[in-house]
Write a protein that holds these residues in place. Structure first.
Motif, PDB file in Angstrom:
ATOM      1  N   VAL A  69       0.770  -8.246  15.917  1.00  0.00           N
ATOM      2  CA  VAL A  69       1.399  -8.480  14.611  1.00  0.00           C
ATOM      3  C   VAL A  69       2.729  -7.743  14.544  1.00  0.00           C
ATOM      4  O   VAL A  69       3.733  -8.274  14.057  1.00  0.00           O
ATOM      5  N   ASP A  70       2.774  -6.525  15.073  1.00  0.00           N
ATOM      6  CA  ASP A  70       4.004  -5.741  15.058  1.00  0.00           C
ATOM      7  C   ASP A  70       5.098  -6.419  15.885  1.00  0.00           C
ATOM      8  O   ASP A  70       6.254  -6.473  15.478  1.00  0.00           O
ATOM      9  N   ARG A  71       4.740  -6.965  17.063  1.00  0.00           N
ATOM     10  CA  ARG A  71       5.738  -7.651  17.895  1.00  0.00           C
ATOM     11  C   ARG A  71       6.284  -8.894  17.183  1.00  0.00           C
ATOM     12  O   ARG A  71       7.477  -9.176  17.238  1.00  0.00           O
ATOM     13  N   ILE A  72       5.402  -9.629  16.514  1.00  0.00           N
ATOM     14  CA  ILE A  72       5.857 -10.809  15.768  1.00  0.00           C
ATOM     15  C   ILE A  72       6.768 -10.379  14.626  1.00  0.00           C
ATOM     16  O   ILE A  72       7.820 -10.985  14.391  1.00  0.00           O
ATOM     17  N   ALA A  73       6.377  -9.318  13.919  1.00  0.00           N
ATOM     18  CA  ALA A  73       7.196  -8.825  12.804  1.00  0.00           C
ATOM     19  C   ALA A  73       8.593  -8.440  13.287  1.00  0.00           C
ATOM     20  O   ALA A  73       9.596  -8.801  12.663  1.00  0.00           O
ATOM     21  N   ARG A  74       8.670  -7.713  14.386  1.00  0.00           N
ATOM     22  CA  ARG A  74       9.980  -7.312  14.925  1.00  0.00           C
ATOM     23  C   ARG A  74      10.823  -8.521  15.286  1.00  0.00           C
ATOM     24  O   ARG A  74      12.030  -8.544  15.032  1.00  0.00           O
ATOM     25  N   ALA A  75      10.192  -9.526  15.902  1.00  0.00           N
ATOM     26  CA  ALA A  75      10.928 -10.734  16.282  1.00  0.00           C
ATOM     27  C   ALA A  75      11.494 -11.443  15.051  1.00  0.00           C
ATOM     28  O   ALA A  75      12.532 -12.104  15.131  1.00  0.00           O
ATOM     29  N   LEU A  76      10.838 -11.292  13.908  1.00  0.00           N
ATOM     30  CA  LEU A  76      11.277 -11.917  12.659  1.00  0.00           C
ATOM     31  C   LEU A  76      12.129 -10.972  11.808  1.00  0.00           C
ATOM     32  O   LEU A  76      12.419 -11.268  10.645  1.00  0.00           O
ATOM     33  N   ASP A  77      12.512  -9.825  12.371  1.00  0.00           N
ATOM     34  CA  ASP A  77      13.321  -8.818  11.666  1.00  0.00           C
ATOM     35  C   ASP A  77      12.654  -8.322  10.388  1.00  0.00           C
ATOM     36  O   ASP A  77      13.301  -8.128   9.356  1.00  0.00           O
ATOM     37  N   THR A  78      11.345  -8.138  10.457  1.00  0.00           N
ATOM     38  CA  THR A  78      10.617  -7.548   9.347  1.00  0.00           C
ATOM     39  C   THR A  78       9.699  -6.479   9.927  1.00  0.00           C
ATOM     40  O   THR A  78       9.900  -6.041  11.051  1.00  0.00           O
ATOM     41  N   ASP A  79       8.729  -6.025   9.168  1.00  0.00           N
ATOM     42  CA  ASP A  79       7.826  -5.006   9.693  1.00  0.00           C
ATOM     43  C   ASP A  79       6.374  -5.371   9.406  1.00  0.00           C
ATOM     44  O   ASP A  79       6.082  -6.302   8.656  1.00  0.00           O
ATOM     45  N   PHE A  80       5.500  -4.623  10.047  1.00  0.00           N
ATOM     46  CA  PHE A  80       4.064  -4.860   9.952  1.00  0.00           C
ATOM     47  C   PHE A  80       3.609  -4.883   8.497  1.00  0.00           C
ATOM     48  O   PHE A  80       2.892  -5.786   8.068  1.00  0.00           O
ATOM     49  N   ALA A  81       4.007  -3.878   7.718  1.00  0.00           N
ATOM     50  CA  ALA A  81       3.547  -3.768   6.330  1.00  0.00           C
ATOM     51  C   ALA A  81       3.961  -4.970   5.490  1.00  0.00           C
ATOM     52  O   ALA A  81       3.203  -5.430   4.640  1.00  0.00           O
ATOM     53  N   ALA A  82       5.170  -5.492   5.727  1.00  0.00           N
ATOM     54  CA  ALA A  82       5.636  -6.647   4.953  1.00  0.00           C
ATOM     55  C   ALA A  82       4.760  -7.867   5.202  1.00  0.00           C
ATOM     56  O   ALA A  82       4.578  -8.697   4.305  1.00  0.00           O
ATOM     57  N   LEU A  83       4.202  -7.973   6.389  1.00  0.00           N
ATOM     58  CA  LEU A  83       3.302  -9.089   6.693  1.00  0.00           C
ATOM     59  C   LEU A  83       1.881  -8.825   6.210  1.00  0.00           C
ATOM     60  O   LEU A  83       1.159  -9.748   5.853  1.00  0.00           O
ATOM     61  N   ALA A  84       1.467  -7.550   6.210  1.00  0.00           N
ATOM     62  CA  ALA A  84       0.057  -7.227   5.997  1.00  0.00           C
ATOM     63  C   ALA A  84      -0.337  -6.932   4.556  1.00  0.00           C
ATOM     64  O   ALA A  84      -1.440  -7.285   4.142  1.00  0.00           O
ATOM     65  N   LEU A  85       0.510  -6.257   3.807  1.00  0.00           N
ATOM     66  CA  LEU A  85       0.119  -5.831   2.460  1.00  0.00           C
ATOM     67  C   LEU A  85       0.155  -6.989   1.467  1.00  0.00           C
ATOM     68  O   LEU A  85       0.991  -7.880   1.584  1.00  0.00           O
ATOM     69  N   PRO A  86      -0.735  -6.970   0.465  1.00  0.00           N
ATOM     70  CA  PRO A  86      -0.716  -8.010  -0.559  1.00  0.00           C
ATOM     71  C   PRO A  86       0.611  -7.996  -1.308  1.00  0.00           C
ATOM     72  O   PRO A  86       1.247  -6.955  -1.444  1.00  0.00           O
ATOM     73  N   ALA A  87       1.020  -9.149  -1.795  1.00  0.00           N
ATOM     74  CA  ALA A  87       2.239  -9.235  -2.592  1.00  0.00           C
ATOM     75  C   ALA A  87       2.005  -8.558  -3.925  1.00  0.00           C
ATOM     76  O   ALA A  87       0.883  -8.473  -4.412  1.00  0.00           O
ATOM     77  N   GLY A  88       3.051  -8.076  -4.506  1.00  0.00           N
ATOM     78  CA  GLY A  88       2.933  -7.418  -5.803  1.00  0.00           C
ATOM     79  C   GLY A  88       3.924  -6.294  -5.905  1.00  0.00           C
ATOM     80  O   GLY A  88       4.774  -6.101  -5.039  1.00  0.00           O
ATOM     81  N   ASP A  89       3.813  -5.531  -6.957  1.00  0.00           N
ATOM     82  CA  ASP A  89       4.707  -4.418  -7.203  1.00  0.00           C
ATOM     83  C   ASP A  89       4.416  -3.309  -6.203  1.00  0.00           C
ATOM     84  O   ASP A  89       3.315  -2.771  -6.175  1.00  0.00           O
ATOM     85  N   PRO A  90       5.411  -2.939  -5.339  1.00  0.00           N
ATOM     86  CA  PRO A  90       5.153  -1.898  -4.357  1.00  0.00           C
ATOM     87  C   PRO A  90       4.850  -0.545  -4.980  1.00  0.00           C
ATOM     88  O   PRO A  90       4.257   0.320  -4.355  1.00  0.00           O
ATOM     89  N   ALA A  91       5.232  -0.354  -6.243  1.00  0.00           N
ATOM     90  CA  ALA A  91       4.951   0.915  -6.917  1.00  0.00           C
ATOM     91  C   ALA A  91       3.529   0.959  -7.465  1.00  0.00           C
ATOM     92  O   ALA A  91       3.018   2.004  -7.832  1.00  0.00           O
ATOM     93  N   GLU A  92       2.878  -0.213  -7.524  1.00  0.00           N
ATOM     94  CA  GLU A  92       1.507  -0.271  -8.038  1.00  0.00           C
ATOM     95  C   GLU A  92       0.548   0.326  -7.008  1.00  0.00           C
ATOM     96  O   GLU A  92       0.594  -0.004  -5.833  1.00  0.00           O
ATOM     97  N   PRO A  93      -0.319   1.250  -7.434  1.00  0.00           N
ATOM     98  CA  PRO A  93      -1.193   1.905  -6.471  1.00  0.00           C
ATOM     99  C   PRO A  93      -2.181   0.945  -5.816  1.00  0.00           C
ATOM    100  O   PRO A  93      -2.705   0.046  -6.453  1.00  0.00           O
ATOM    101  N   GLN A  94      -2.403   1.138  -4.519  1.00  0.00           N
ATOM    102  CA  GLN A  94      -3.411   0.400  -3.764  1.00  0.00           C
ATOM    103  C   GLN A  94      -4.622   1.310  -3.651  1.00  0.00           C
ATOM    104  O   GLN A  94      -4.571   2.319  -2.970  1.00  0.00           O
TER     105      GLN A  94
END
Length: 197
Positions: A69-94
């Motif tokens: 997943v990390d290699r794919i994220a890098r190839a797409l110029d993003t990061d692991f967390a952007a692909l893995a974490l649920p969408a929503g307010d990043p300030a909202e506690p998980q």
């Protein structure tokens, strides 16, 4: 086997959480790839994985390794967390985090949250007795901080193993081959902060 209030078993709940992760990551990868106008073959080559694996990941039919997943994220110029974490307010506690990895022995890794600048990820891991996880090297300069909450965690490093007891911490470079293992009789629960990956 125990059941939860909703009638599901813990194993079913874990499988469901893993499938949610796999489906979320696959959909986001596909959307980013299409947004760039890239073919499956082009992204597979950029990520250094097979076309078949990428297709299975996009369709939610494969449970890829964290490194894949990390290699794919890098190839797409993003990061692991952007692909893995649920969408929503990043300030909202998980509270529970996102189940990203788990094994049949009950070991699992939860991604709790991440920052973008500087890039850092907060994880909570549980390794069952006898559990082991082999990691692949991160980007050059990447590091991990481990803090053991309960049990004992052994870090397998090129320089030799290092065991941490509850309350102990360590910082290691993660741009090398390494592994986690639990040689104890109780689960090893630890927090993991990844920087620069």
């Amino acid at each position: 086997m125990s059941t939860r209030a909703d009638g599901s078993s813990p194993a079913t709940t874990q499988q469901s959480a893993t499938q949610q992760f796999v489906t979320r990551v696959g959909g986001r990868i596909r959307a980013l790839r299409k947004g760039r106008g890239w073919s499956v073959q082009r992204l597979a080559e950029a990520a250094r994985i097979s076309r078949r694996m990428l297709t299975d990941v996009e369709l939610g039919q494969a449970n890829p390794s964290l490194a894949t997943v990390d290699r794919i994220a890098r190839a797409l110029d993003t990061d692991f967390a952007a692909l893995a974490l649920p969408a929503g307010d990043p300030a909202e506690p998980q509270v529970d985090g996102t189940v990203v990895w788990q094994s049949e022995d009950g070991s699992r890794a939860l991604l709790i949250g991440a920052t973008q600048h500087p890039r850092a990820e907060l994880w909570r891991w549980t390794l069952s007795p006898g559990g082991r996880y082999e990691a692949e090297p991160d980007r050059p300069g990447a590091q991990e901080i481990h803090h053991v909450l309960s049990g004992r965690l052994t870090l397998e490093l090129p320089a030799g193993p290092r065991t941490l007891a509850a309350g102990q911490s360590a910082v290691i470079p993660s741009d090398q081959e390494y592994a986690y293992r639990n040689e104890g009789a109780e689960p090893a629960v630890f927090m993991r902060v990844v920087t620069g990956a």
